[in-house]
Design a protein around this motif. Sequence first.
Motif, PDB file in Angstrom:
ATOM      1  N   ARG A 452     -17.161  22.057  51.018  1.00  0.00           N
ATOM      2  CA  ARG A 452     -16.651  23.409  50.786  1.00  0.00           C
ATOM      3  C   ARG A 452     -16.988  23.954  49.402  1.00  0.00           C
ATOM      4  O   ARG A 452     -16.522  25.038  49.039  1.00  0.00           O
ATOM      5  N   ASN A 453     -17.749  23.169  48.631  1.00  0.00           N
ATOM      6  CA  ASN A 453     -18.117  23.578  47.275  1.00  0.00           C
ATOM      7  C   ASN A 453     -16.874  23.897  46.434  1.00  0.00           C
ATOM      8  O   ASN A 453     -16.884  24.771  45.565  1.00  0.00           O
ATOM      9  N   ASP A 454     -15.817  23.146  46.679  1.00  0.00           N
ATOM     10  CA  ASP A 454     -14.538  23.337  45.990  1.00  0.00           C
ATOM     11  C   ASP A 454     -14.283  22.115  45.102  1.00  0.00           C
ATOM     12  O   ASP A 454     -14.057  21.013  45.605  1.00  0.00           O
ATOM     13  N   PHE A 455     -14.302  22.303  43.798  1.00  0.00           N
ATOM     14  CA  PHE A 455     -14.161  21.194  42.864  1.00  0.00           C
ATOM     15  C   PHE A 455     -12.778  21.160  42.215  1.00  0.00           C
ATOM     16  O   PHE A 455     -12.570  20.473  41.222  1.00  0.00           O
ATOM     17  N   THR A 456     -11.832  21.868  42.798  1.00  0.00           N
ATOM     18  CA  THR A 456     -10.489  21.955  42.213  1.00  0.00           C
ATOM     19  C   THR A 456      -9.837  20.584  42.098  1.00  0.00           C
ATOM     20  O   THR A 456      -9.344  20.199  41.022  1.00  0.00           O
ATOM     21  N   LEU A 457      -9.809  19.825  43.176  1.00  0.00           N
ATOM     22  CA  LEU A 457      -9.162  18.516  43.152  1.00  0.00           C
ATOM     23  C   LEU A 457      -9.938  17.549  42.267  1.00  0.00           C
ATOM     24  O   LEU A 457      -9.333  16.724  41.556  1.00  0.00           O
ATOM     25  N   PHE A 458     -11.256  17.617  42.287  1.00  0.00           N
ATOM     26  CA  PHE A 458     -12.061  16.771  41.400  1.00  0.00           C
ATOM     27  C   PHE A 458     -11.647  16.967  39.946  1.00  0.00           C
ATOM     28  O   PHE A 458     -11.416  16.000  39.214  1.00  0.00           O
ATOM     29  N   HIS A 459     -11.532  18.204  39.515  1.00  0.00           N
ATOM     30  CA  HIS A 459     -11.165  18.468  38.120  1.00  0.00           C
ATOM     31  C   HIS A 459      -9.714  18.058  37.840  1.00  0.00           C
ATOM     32  O   HIS A 459      -9.416  17.542  36.765  1.00  0.00           O
ATOM     33  N   ARG A 460      -8.828  18.280  38.809  1.00  0.00           N
ATOM     34  CA  ARG A 460      -7.435  17.841  38.626  1.00  0.00           C
ATOM     35  C   ARG A 460      -7.361  16.336  38.421  1.00  0.00           C
ATOM     36  O   ARG A 460      -6.682  15.841  37.513  1.00  0.00           O
ATOM     37  N   LEU A 461      -8.031  15.594  39.299  1.00  0.00           N
ATOM     38  CA  LEU A 461      -8.023  14.130  39.188  1.00  0.00           C
ATOM     39  C   LEU A 461      -8.671  13.672  37.885  1.00  0.00           C
ATOM     40  O   LEU A 461      -8.164  12.764  37.211  1.00  0.00           O
ATOM     41  N   SER A 462      -9.791  14.289  37.537  1.00  0.00           N
ATOM     42  CA  SER A 462     -10.496  13.911  36.307  1.00  0.00           C
ATOM     43  C   SER A 462      -9.567  13.976  35.108  1.00  0.00           C
ATOM     44  O   SER A 462      -9.552  13.064  34.259  1.00  0.00           O
ATOM     45  N   ASN A 463      -8.793  15.027  35.016  1.00  0.00           N
ATOM     46  CA  ASN A 463      -7.890  15.207  33.882  1.00  0.00           C
ATOM     47  C   ASN A 463      -6.663  14.306  33.989  1.00  0.00           C
ATOM     48  O   ASN A 463      -6.250  13.686  32.999  1.00  0.00           O
ATOM     49  N   ALA A 464      -6.068  14.219  35.177  1.00  0.00           N
ATOM     50  CA  ALA A 464      -4.840  13.441  35.342  1.00  0.00           C
ATOM     51  C   ALA A 464      -5.061  11.954  35.107  1.00  0.00           C
ATOM     52  O   ALA A 464      -4.198  11.261  34.545  1.00  0.00           O
ATOM     53  N   LEU A 465      -6.218  11.430  35.518  1.00  0.00           N
ATOM     54  CA  LEU A 465      -6.488   9.995  35.402  1.00  0.00           C
ATOM     55  C   LEU A 465      -6.707   9.545  33.964  1.00  0.00           C
ATOM     56  O   LEU A 465      -6.708   8.337  33.697  1.00  0.00           O
ATOM     57  N   LYS A 466      -6.863  10.482  33.057  1.00  0.00           N
ATOM     58  CA  LYS A 466      -7.017  10.122  31.645  1.00  0.00           C
ATOM     59  C   LYS A 466      -5.710   9.583  31.058  1.00  0.00           C
ATOM     60  O   LYS A 466      -5.716   8.834  30.081  1.00  0.00           O
ATOM     61  N   THR A 467      -4.572   9.968  31.642  1.00  0.00           N
ATOM     62  CA  THR A 467      -3.255   9.549  31.138  1.00  0.00           C
ATOM     63  C   THR A 467      -2.418   9.016  32.292  1.00  0.00           C
ATOM     64  O   THR A 467      -1.444   9.654  32.704  1.00  0.00           O
ATOM     65  N   PRO A 468      -2.764   7.854  32.838  1.00  0.00           N
ATOM     66  CA  PRO A 468      -2.119   7.377  34.062  1.00  0.00           C
ATOM     67  C   PRO A 468      -0.695   6.880  33.897  1.00  0.00           C
ATOM     68  O   PRO A 468      -0.006   6.639  34.892  1.00  0.00           O
ATOM     69  N   TYR A 469      -0.237   6.707  32.657  1.00  0.00           N
ATOM     70  CA  TYR A 469       1.111   6.207  32.438  1.00  0.00           C
ATOM     71  C   TYR A 469       2.123   7.341  32.263  1.00  0.00           C
ATOM     72  O   TYR A 469       3.328   7.106  32.290  1.00  0.00           O
ATOM     73  N   VAL A 470       1.621   8.550  32.077  1.00  0.00           N
ATOM     74  CA  VAL A 470       2.482   9.727  31.940  1.00  0.00           C
ATOM     75  C   VAL A 470       1.928  10.804  32.874  1.00  0.00           C
ATOM     76  O   VAL A 470       0.803  11.261  32.681  1.00  0.00           O
TER      77      VAL A 470
END
Length: 495
Positions: A452-470
Amino acid sequence: MTNRTHSPHSNPIAMQRYTSLPDDMYVALAPTRSESPTMLTVNTGLIEEYGLSVEWFESADALGFLSGNHDYDGASPIAMAYSGHQFGHFSPLLGDGRAHMLGQLETADGKWVDVQLKGSGRTPFSRGGDGRATLGAVIREYLISEAMAGLGIPTTRTLALVTTGESIMRDYQMVPGAIQVRTAESHLRVGSFQYAYSKLGKDGVKALADFAIEQHFPEIKGRDDKYPAFLEAVSLRQADLISQWMLVGFIHGVMNTDNAAIVGESIDFGPCAFMDDFKANKVFSSIDRDSRYAWKQQASIGYWNLQRLAETLLPLFDDDTDNAVKTAETQIGAFIPRFQLAFQEGLKRKLGIASDSDAADAFVDNVLPVLEDEHIDFTLFFDALTSVAEGGSEDTLLRYFDNAEKGKDWLKKWRQFSDRDQATLTAMRNANPALIARNHQVEKAIDDATERNDFTLFHRLSNALKTPYVVSDKNVDLQEAPLPEQCVLRTFCGT
């Protein structure tokens, strides 16, 4: 902090250290041009970690250089040769079939980091493949490597993703092509030594070992026993790495010797996955039909891989084969106690238990069988237990037990051994991520992007996984275990 040697306007990839190896260890060639490349994402956080300016990486020059659309005058891209045991079967020639080593960049603290393109076209090692990577495959590697980095586990990283503007054939359908710009402390593998041994003999192995020691193990280079010390150092790093994988429920999926980096970094994230419900014999990889690389097998396979490395180093240990074998056995013998200690101590940190009593150790040894019997999610269990240790409601944890009475009995025993001091609680939280790269979320991010050429979740995960303890309130949904219909049972290389 900015690298003093690098202008923000210029290409920071300044050298090619692998050309000092014997000529047979690599082939010099440029990447294949991309039809219509675009920069999908630049990992600005990683660039800042390296102490570099992001300016060049967002330039047209960078896009040309990282997509193959560059004349490469003054640069020395190569494809590296290596062998490998793949699922226990030896392949004498593998090599970079879809990758080009562009060279190294210097970080602000004076370290040199490899920069490699994956999906950048055919090489002499392609074996009939097209040399390209799918957009889905590079997204997976980006997300898993960011998850690893966020968890503090040594790993290759992704500097950028480039879409090629081309479609490639996979599984009888056309899918978008892309290039991963990967960084690593080193791309030398156990398979590199196997290739040097089979192709070049003792002299080749010596040249490769000297290079590896000089670049990555300088603390041992002046020792008279530097080659045995090298084997021991690699063994200890592998023990630490694999224990860290297993303590967060990670399954690599393809622990072939060509995927075992000698510096102890996680490398090549194909059909890898983090467990949901705990199962010691869990396998995700679609090609691991005999469970060779199951979660519980990873330490044994790590040791097996080290035995293959040791075989190549025997000529450097002693002219007498028996003496050389004894030396090798002693050096890789360090792996077993190092792994056992790292895993046991890590499990105790996850449980908030500092006691060294036999009773406490017996309790610790039984926790994973309890999770398996009760079909409990590995990550959610330890995150909830941390909340209970910090004063939260026991119901936070008990809801995961099929048998509530069994859960209450387990918690009662846990309280007998757990510690409440702040140091233990801090260590417990730092051992128990609230967020991992959930398989169903990764697969959805890939599907959204490729279909679907939709990268919304990709970018969300990319950012969220940087701080997995919070985990922020807006990302709480990323913690959730999959519904039955969302469970990912098999993962694929997808290259």
